[in-house]
Design a protein around this motif. Sequence first.
Motif, short mmCIF file in Angstrom:
data_model
loop_
_atom_site.label_atom_id
_atom_site.label_comp_id
_atom_site.label_asym_id
_atom_site.label_seq_id
_atom_site.Cartn_x
_atom_site.Cartn_y
_atom_site.Cartn_z
N MET A 1 0.81 -1.21 0.00
CA MET A 1 0.00 0.00 0.00
C MET A 1 0.85 1.27 0.00
N ASN A 2 2.19 1.08 -0.08
CA ASN A 2 3.09 2.24 -0.03
C ASN A 2 3.12 3.01 -1.35
N ASP A 3 2.48 2.49 -2.40
CA ASP A 3 2.52 3.15 -3.69
C ASP A 3 1.32 4.06 -3.93
N LEU A 4 0.59 4.40 -2.89
CA LEU A 4 -0.56 5.27 -3.06
C LEU A 4 -0.12 6.67 -3.46
N SER A 5 -0.89 7.30 -4.34
CA SER A 5 -0.59 8.66 -4.78
C SER A 5 -0.87 9.65 -3.65
N PRO A 6 -0.30 10.86 -3.72
CA PRO A 6 -0.60 11.88 -2.69
C PRO A 6 -2.11 12.16 -2.58
N ALA A 7 -2.82 12.15 -3.70
CA ALA A 7 -4.26 12.41 -3.65
C ALA A 7 -4.98 11.30 -2.91
N ALA A 8 -4.56 10.05 -3.14
CA ALA A 8 -5.19 8.93 -2.45
C ALA A 8 -4.88 8.98 -0.95
N ARG A 9 -3.65 9.30 -0.61
CA ARG A 9 -3.29 9.40 0.81
C ARG A 9 -4.10 10.49 1.50
N ALA A 10 -4.30 11.58 0.81
CA ALA A 10 -5.11 12.67 1.37
C ALA A 10 -6.55 12.23 1.58
N ALA A 11 -7.07 11.42 0.64
CA ALA A 11 -8.45 10.93 0.77
C ALA A 11 -8.58 10.02 1.98
N PHE A 12 -7.58 9.17 2.20
CA PHE A 12 -7.61 8.32 3.39
C PHE A 12 -7.55 9.17 4.66
N ALA A 13 -6.70 10.16 4.66
CA ALA A 13 -6.55 11.01 5.85
C ALA A 13 -7.86 11.72 6.18
N ARG A 14 -8.52 12.24 5.16
CA ARG A 14 -9.79 12.95 5.39
C ARG A 14 -10.86 12.02 5.95
N THR A 15 -10.81 10.75 5.55
CA THR A 15 -11.86 9.81 5.96
C THR A 15 -11.89 9.60 7.46
N TRP A 16 -10.73 9.73 8.14
CA TRP A 16 -10.68 9.49 9.58
C TRP A 16 -11.63 10.41 10.34
N THR A 17 -11.82 11.62 9.85
CA THR A 17 -12.66 12.58 10.57
C THR A 17 -13.85 13.06 9.75
N ASP A 18 -14.11 12.40 8.64
CA ASP A 18 -15.17 12.85 7.72
C ASP A 18 -16.55 12.66 8.35
N GLY A 19 -17.34 13.72 8.40
CA GLY A 19 -18.69 13.62 8.93
C GLY A 19 -19.72 13.21 7.91
N ARG A 20 -19.34 13.13 6.64
CA ARG A 20 -20.33 12.84 5.60
C ARG A 20 -20.91 11.43 5.68
N PRO A 21 -20.14 10.39 6.06
CA PRO A 21 -20.78 9.08 6.21
C PRO A 21 -21.94 9.10 7.21
N TRP A 22 -21.75 9.76 8.34
CA TRP A 22 -22.83 9.83 9.33
C TRP A 22 -24.01 10.63 8.80
N GLU A 23 -23.73 11.71 8.08
CA GLU A 23 -24.80 12.52 7.50
C GLU A 23 -25.62 11.70 6.49
N PHE A 24 -24.92 10.92 5.67
CA PHE A 24 -25.61 10.09 4.68
C PHE A 24 -26.47 9.03 5.37
N LEU A 25 -25.90 8.35 6.37
CA LEU A 25 -26.66 7.35 7.11
C LEU A 25 -27.86 7.97 7.79
#
Length: 445
Positions: A1-25
């Motif tokens: 998993m070390n070959d992830l692009s900077p954009a993908a790494r940023a997406a993972f980082a945002r997911t840790w605190t993302d409130g949108r999953p709870w809003e959708f549910l």
Amino acid sequence: MNDLSPAARAAFARTWTDGRPWEFLTQLTALGDRMAGGDGDARAGDIVADAFADAGVEHVEFDTFEMAHWTRGETTLELTAPDERSFEAIALPYSPAADVSGPLVDAGYGTPAEIDDHDVEGAIVVASTTTPEGGRFVHRVEKFNYAIDSGAKGFVFVNHVPGQLPPTGTLRYNEEAVAPAAGVSKETGAWLREYATRGGEARLTIDASTEPGESRNVVGRIGPDTDRELVFCAHYDAHDTAEGALDNGCGITTVVTAARILAAMDLELGIRVVGVGAEEVGLIGAEHLVETLDLDGVAAVVNVDGAGRFRDLVAMTHSSDAMADVAETVADETRHPIRVESEPHPFSDQWPFVRAGVPAVQLHSDSGERGRGWGHTHADTRDKVDDRNVREHGMLAALLVRELAAAAAVDEIPRLDDDELVAAFQQADFETGMKAAGIWPTEWE
């Protein structure tokens, strides 16, 4: 998993605190009723489509299909002997309108072997929602249909979870059943079992209807436009007795969460993302999906049904060694436990694909308890959800889909062999129950 692009790494980082999953549910569960074919189902499809588009899924559209729309009316369950009293009960989907009376027969867990041990001719069979330890979980449709084929006039499904929670769940796949059935609580079941030992008789009356209707799959794409693709899906419908937060609000939220991450990745294969309709009443949306896709171009399927509910992820790989290898690779590289279960089953949206030989994995999660727990009862509500599980499983699902896409882009993932599938289903003792339910493939005869 070390070959992830900077954009993908940023997406993972945002997911840790993302409130949108709870809003959708929250949006989904606020509907209150997502029963396939109803108004809530249609509104849920709109919410899923908007969430897909917001997550970066492209070309989002609806694919409408016909289905048998079942509507619940009033249900009464009355003891007529040796005493007279009534109990709370709810009809099970595709139960016909009916008024039947007969002796109560306690069939224990309701497995085919237990039903064979009793004289159920003309009886109302009482059976548990769970099954004995040490063997596979025997599904409701197997128990009901085998009991009716054995001569029972009616069926009462007893929840094994306490709390005055009558369970629901469909009886047939996309068609009305030939006999009535109702769900009752564990507490009511204790009374019925006692009365059965005393020669008890009961009357089950159900008001319900089955009419032509329709539902929709929500379909979009992520990644490159390739000749072959992966299918990444979860059903968004739920029973009308509760909010459907666990089943399968968590699952479709996991897919939306993963899709947002996948949209930021450099993928080697196109991903068809699908919010599947009408799973709870017989995998109808998945059957339609299989009918409309060119399966030669589908490399594999990832179906999210049960992920996000509890802490640890489970990968049900349906006899595919390649799918097991991918799940184990993701688990090893992330140091997150993913338990692999290889035994196949026909009770979620991967089944139409598996039946056609397409390798598939169902992502589930483990509560440590046997059975659905709060699922299929009016207690399946948003307060039961820990959205940390949803976000973490969304990240793991995204990594699994990426790993699968990379593997499929290099070599074709081996298709499932009919003879090996038949042997696996027979070894797990599925044949009798599936034949009674009318879902054993005719080509396997």
